[in-house]
Design a protein around this motif. Structure first.
Motif, PDB file in Angstrom:
ATOM      1  N   LEU A  86       0.827  -1.207   0.000  1.00 16.34           N
ATOM      2  CA  LEU A  86       0.000   0.000   0.000  1.00 16.34           C
ATOM      3  C   LEU A  86       0.860   1.256   0.000  1.00 16.34           C
ATOM      4  O   LEU A  86       1.863   1.326   0.715  1.00 16.34           O
ATOM      5  N   ILE A  87       0.463   2.241  -0.787  1.00 17.13           N
ATOM      6  CA  ILE A  87       0.955   3.607  -0.632  1.00 17.13           C
ATOM      7  C   ILE A  87      -0.209   4.449  -0.123  1.00 17.13           C
ATOM      8  O   ILE A  87      -1.282   4.471  -0.732  1.00 17.13           O
ATOM      9  N   LEU A  88       0.012   5.106   1.004  1.00 19.10           N
ATOM     10  CA  LEU A  88      -1.017   5.953   1.603  1.00 19.10           C
ATOM     11  C   LEU A  88      -0.565   7.404   1.535  1.00 19.10           C
ATOM     12  O   LEU A  88       0.568   7.729   1.911  1.00 19.10           O
ATOM     13  N   PHE A 166     -12.547  20.046  10.698  1.00 18.59           N
ATOM     14  CA  PHE A 166     -11.835  19.601   9.494  1.00 18.59           C
ATOM     15  C   PHE A 166     -11.780  18.077   9.479  1.00 18.59           C
ATOM     16  O   PHE A 166     -11.367  17.451  10.452  1.00 18.59           O
ATOM     17  N   LYS A 167     -12.205  17.482   8.363  1.00 21.93           N
ATOM     18  CA  LYS A 167     -12.272  16.028   8.262  1.00 21.93           C
ATOM     19  C   LYS A 167     -11.022  15.486   7.577  1.00 21.93           C
ATOM     20  O   LYS A 167     -10.726  15.834   6.439  1.00 21.93           O
ATOM     21  N   LEU A 168     -10.290  14.641   8.293  1.00 24.16           N
ATOM     22  CA  LEU A 168      -9.089  14.033   7.726  1.00 24.16           C
ATOM     23  C   LEU A 168      -9.464  12.856   6.827  1.00 24.16           C
ATOM     24  O   LEU A 168     -10.454  12.160   7.063  1.00 24.16           O
ATOM     25  N   SER A 169      -8.648  12.654   5.804  1.00 18.89           N
ATOM     26  CA  SER A 169      -8.846  11.496   4.936  1.00 18.89           C
ATOM     27  C   SER A 169      -7.517  11.112   4.305  1.00 18.89           C
ATOM     28  O   SER A 169      -6.561  11.892   4.297  1.00 18.89           O
ATOM     29  N   ILE A 170      -7.456   9.898   3.795  1.00 21.76           N
ATOM     30  CA  ILE A 170      -6.269   9.419   3.100  1.00 21.76           C
ATOM     31  C   ILE A 170      -6.683   8.788   1.779  1.00 21.76           C
ATOM     32  O   ILE A 170      -7.820   8.331   1.621  1.00 21.76           O
ATOM     33  N   SER A 171      -5.756   8.795   0.834  1.00 20.99           N
ATOM     34  CA  SER A 171      -5.946   8.091  -0.436  1.00 20.99           C
ATOM     35  C   SER A 171      -4.940   6.955  -0.494  1.00 20.99           C
ATOM     36  O   SER A 171      -3.803   7.103  -0.028  1.00 20.99           O
ATOM     37  N   ILE A 172      -5.359   5.825  -1.075  1.00 18.69           N
ATOM     38  CA  ILE A 172      -4.523   4.620  -1.036  1.00 18.69           C
ATOM     39  C   ILE A 172      -4.416   4.007  -2.422  1.00 18.69           C
ATOM     40  O   ILE A 172      -5.414   3.918  -3.160  1.00 18.69           O
ATOM     41  N   GLY A 173      -3.217   3.589  -2.781  1.00 18.88           N
ATOM     42  CA  GLY A 173      -2.984   2.792  -3.975  1.00 18.88           C
ATOM     43  C   GLY A 173      -2.475   1.427  -3.561  1.00 18.88           C
ATOM     44  O   GLY A 173      -1.666   1.313  -2.641  1.00 18.88           O
ATOM     45  N   ILE A 174      -2.955   0.380  -4.229  1.00 17.68           N
ATOM     46  CA  ILE A 174      -2.661  -0.993  -3.814  1.00 17.68           C
ATOM     47  C   ILE A 174      -2.048  -1.778  -4.968  1.00 17.68           C
ATOM     48  O   ILE A 174      -2.501  -1.685  -6.116  1.00 17.68           O
ATOM     49  N   ALA A 175      -1.027  -2.556  -4.653  1.00 23.11           N
ATOM     50  CA  ALA A 175      -0.468  -3.518  -5.613  1.00 23.11           C
ATOM     51  C   ALA A 175      -0.206  -4.815  -4.858  1.00 23.11           C
ATOM     52  O   ALA A 175       0.105  -4.796  -3.670  1.00 23.11           O
ATOM     53  N   PHE A 176      -0.336  -5.921  -5.571  1.00 25.07           N
ATOM     54  CA  PHE A 176      -0.154  -7.218  -4.930  1.00 25.07           C
ATOM     55  C   PHE A 176       1.149  -7.865  -5.380  1.00 25.07           C
ATOM     56  O   PHE A 176       1.517  -7.815  -6.552  1.00 25.07           O
ATOM     57  N   ALA A 177       1.853  -8.464  -4.441  1.00 24.79           N
ATOM     58  CA  ALA A 177       3.049  -9.263  -4.740  1.00 24.79           C
ATOM     59  C   ALA A 177       2.632 -10.732  -4.727  1.00 24.79           C
ATOM     60  O   ALA A 177       1.726 -11.112  -3.985  1.00 24.79           O
ATOM     61  N   PRO A 178       3.289 -11.611  -5.539  1.00 22.47           N
ATOM     62  CA  PRO A 178       4.509 -11.339  -6.314  1.00 22.47           C
ATOM     63  C   PRO A 178       4.277 -10.850  -7.741  1.00 22.47           C
ATOM     64  O   PRO A 178       5.176 -10.984  -8.571  1.00 22.47           O
ATOM     65  N   ASN A 179       3.088 -10.300  -8.052  1.00 20.16           N
ATOM     66  CA  ASN A 179       2.896  -9.731  -9.396  1.00 20.16           C
ATOM     67  C   ASN A 179       3.961  -8.680  -9.695  1.00 20.16           C
ATOM     68  O   ASN A 179       4.439  -8.566 -10.814  1.00 20.16           O
ATOM     69  N   GLN A 196      -4.937   7.167  -9.548  1.00 19.36           N
ATOM     70  CA  GLN A 196      -6.340   6.967  -9.928  1.00 19.36           C
ATOM     71  C   GLN A 196      -7.273   7.316  -8.767  1.00 19.36           C
ATOM     72  O   GLN A 196      -8.347   7.890  -8.970  1.00 19.36           O
ATOM     73  N   THR A 197      -6.863   6.978  -7.556  1.00 21.89           N
ATOM     74  CA  THR A 197      -7.677   7.310  -6.378  1.00 21.89           C
ATOM     75  C   THR A 197      -7.835   8.813  -6.246  1.00 21.89           C
ATOM     76  O   THR A 197      -8.942   9.324  -6.014  1.00 21.89           O
ATOM     77  N   LYS A 198      -6.729   9.538  -6.388  1.00 18.95           N
ATOM     78  CA  LYS A 198      -6.777  10.997  -6.237  1.00 18.95           C
ATOM     79  C   LYS A 198      -7.567  11.647  -7.376  1.00 18.95           C
ATOM     80  O   LYS A 198      -8.269  12.643  -7.180  1.00 18.95           O
ATOM     81  N   ARG A 199      -7.461  11.077  -8.557  1.00 21.73           N
ATOM     82  CA  ARG A 199      -8.158  11.644  -9.712  1.00 21.73           C
ATOM     83  C   ARG A 199      -9.664  11.450  -9.625  1.00 21.73           C
ATOM     84  O   ARG A 199     -10.433  12.212 -10.223  1.00 21.73           O
ATOM     85  N   THR A 200     -10.097  10.444  -8.868  1.00 19.28           N
ATOM     86  CA  THR A 200     -11.533  10.135  -8.791  1.00 19.28           C
ATOM     87  C   THR A 200     -12.153  10.543  -7.455  1.00 19.28           C
ATOM     88  O   THR A 200     -13.206  10.023  -7.076  1.00 19.28           O
ATOM     89  N   GLY A 201     -11.489  11.452  -6.728  1.00 19.50           N
ATOM     90  CA  GLY A 201     -12.150  12.022  -5.556  1.00 19.50           C
ATOM     91  C   GLY A 201     -11.480  11.819  -4.210  1.00 19.50           C
ATOM     92  O   GLY A 201     -11.990  12.303  -3.198  1.00 19.50           O
ATOM     93  N   LYS A 202     -10.382  11.099  -4.141  1.00 18.11           N
ATOM     94  CA  LYS A 202      -9.637  10.900  -2.880  1.00 18.11           C
ATOM     95  C   LYS A 202     -10.493  10.136  -1.860  1.00 18.11           C
ATOM     96  O   LYS A 202     -11.555   9.624  -2.175  1.00 18.11           O
ATOM     97  N   ASN A 203      -9.953  10.016  -0.625  1.00 13.37           N
ATOM     98  CA  ASN A 203     -10.648   9.342   0.480  1.00 13.37           C
ATOM     99  C   ASN A 203     -11.152   7.959   0.071  1.00 13.37           C
ATOM    100  O   ASN A 203     -12.272   7.561   0.380  1.00 13.37           O
ATOM    101  N   ASN A 204     -10.298   7.230  -0.640  1.00  7.11           N
ATOM    102  CA  ASN A 204     -10.699   5.924  -1.141  1.00  7.11           C
ATOM    103  C   ASN A 204      -9.448   5.123  -1.487  1.00  7.11           C
ATOM    104  O   ASN A 204      -8.334   5.537  -1.164  1.00  7.11           O
ATOM    105  N   TYR A 205      -9.631   3.998  -2.159  1.00  9.36           N
ATOM    106  CA  TYR A 205      -8.479   3.201  -2.596  1.00  9.36           C
ATOM    107  C   TYR A 205      -8.753   2.615  -3.974  1.00  9.36           C
ATOM    108  O   TYR A 205      -9.901   2.416  -4.372  1.00  9.36           O
ATOM    109  N   LYS A 206      -7.668   2.356  -4.698  1.00 15.91           N
ATOM    110  CA  LYS A 206      -7.749   1.686  -5.986  1.00 15.91           C
ATOM    111  C   LYS A 206      -6.690   0.586  -6.023  1.00 15.91           C
ATOM    112  O   LYS A 206      -5.623   0.713  -5.413  1.00 15.91           O
TER     113      LYS A 206
END
Length: 213
Positions: A86-88, A166-179, A196-206
């Motif tokens: 994960l990258i957060l 103020f509402k905190l949020s994070i955006s997450i990108g996911i990749a799976f190993a060993p791909n 892609q997460t940030k481009r589609t509104g943040k506060n989510n994951y792709k």
């Protein structure tokens, strides 16, 4: 110099009593010196371990720094373990710094660090690689998505007194190993998913999908 107080009759005899006392004294001093050596060795070892620990952690958040995070993840990948990378990214941290001050921004990072460490298991790897960006390696990929969904909600519910409503949020990108077979491959894949997460509104994951998928 060492002086001896002995009876007259003993002094008039041979000086073997001196040898006896010197043996005891030498043994006593030897034990003191040995104890001192052991103590110094132990203190040096403890200090070295502490210095190594300091070199491995991020000074602000006290989680692993970038170099240590990459090293630990590389070790997992070398074992061909299946895991979730994960990258957060903290949403709007620049806005927090600009409007509330960098001290409050640092407090946000410290609270997120504590949340991450409590939310994930000890076997998972949690590190900060700079600024508002974190990397987490979840070893059990089967529970990864449920953990991530729960984490997003906990971040939204996190309260920082200085931020008021103020509402905190994070955006997450996911990749799976060993791909992705190396740290940098996983990083690039997860970074694409984060974009892609940030481009589609943040506060989510792709989740990263390659061309074949």
């Amino acid at each position: 110099m060492v002086g001896y107080i002995v009876p007259v009759h003993a002094a008039q005899e041979s000086y073997t009593f001196i040898i006896h006392y010197e043996t005891l004294l030498a043994t006593f001093l030897g034990l003191i010196v040995l104890s001192l050596i052991v103590y110094l060795a132990h203190s040096s070892s403890r200090e070295n371990k502490y210095l190594i620990h300091l070199s491995e952690i991020d000074p602000l958040t006290s989680i692993f720094n970038k170099e240590t995070t990459q090293k630990l993840i590389d070790q997992k990948l070398n074992n061909k373990e299946h895991c979730c990378f994960l990258i957060l990214d903290v949403d709007a941290l620049k806005s927090v710094n600009d409007n509330y001050g960098h001290a409050v921004g640092d407090k946000v990072l410290e609270n997120l660090d504590l949340l991450f460490k409590n939310h994930f298991r000890q076997s998972d790897i949690v590190g900060r690689i700079g600024g508002d960006e974190f990397i987490i390696l979840i070893q059990d990929e089967n529970i990864a998505e449920s953990r991530i969904q729960s984490l997003l909600q906990k971040v939204n519910e996190l309260k920082i007194e200085e931020l008021k409503d103020f509402k905190l949020s994070i955006s997450i990108g996911i990749a799976f190993a060993p791909n992705g077979t190396t740290f940098m491959e996983l990083y690039r894949h997860a970074d694409q998913a984060l974009y892609q997460t940030k481009r589609t509104g943040k506060n989510n994951y792709k989740i990263y999908k390659n061309d074949e998928n």
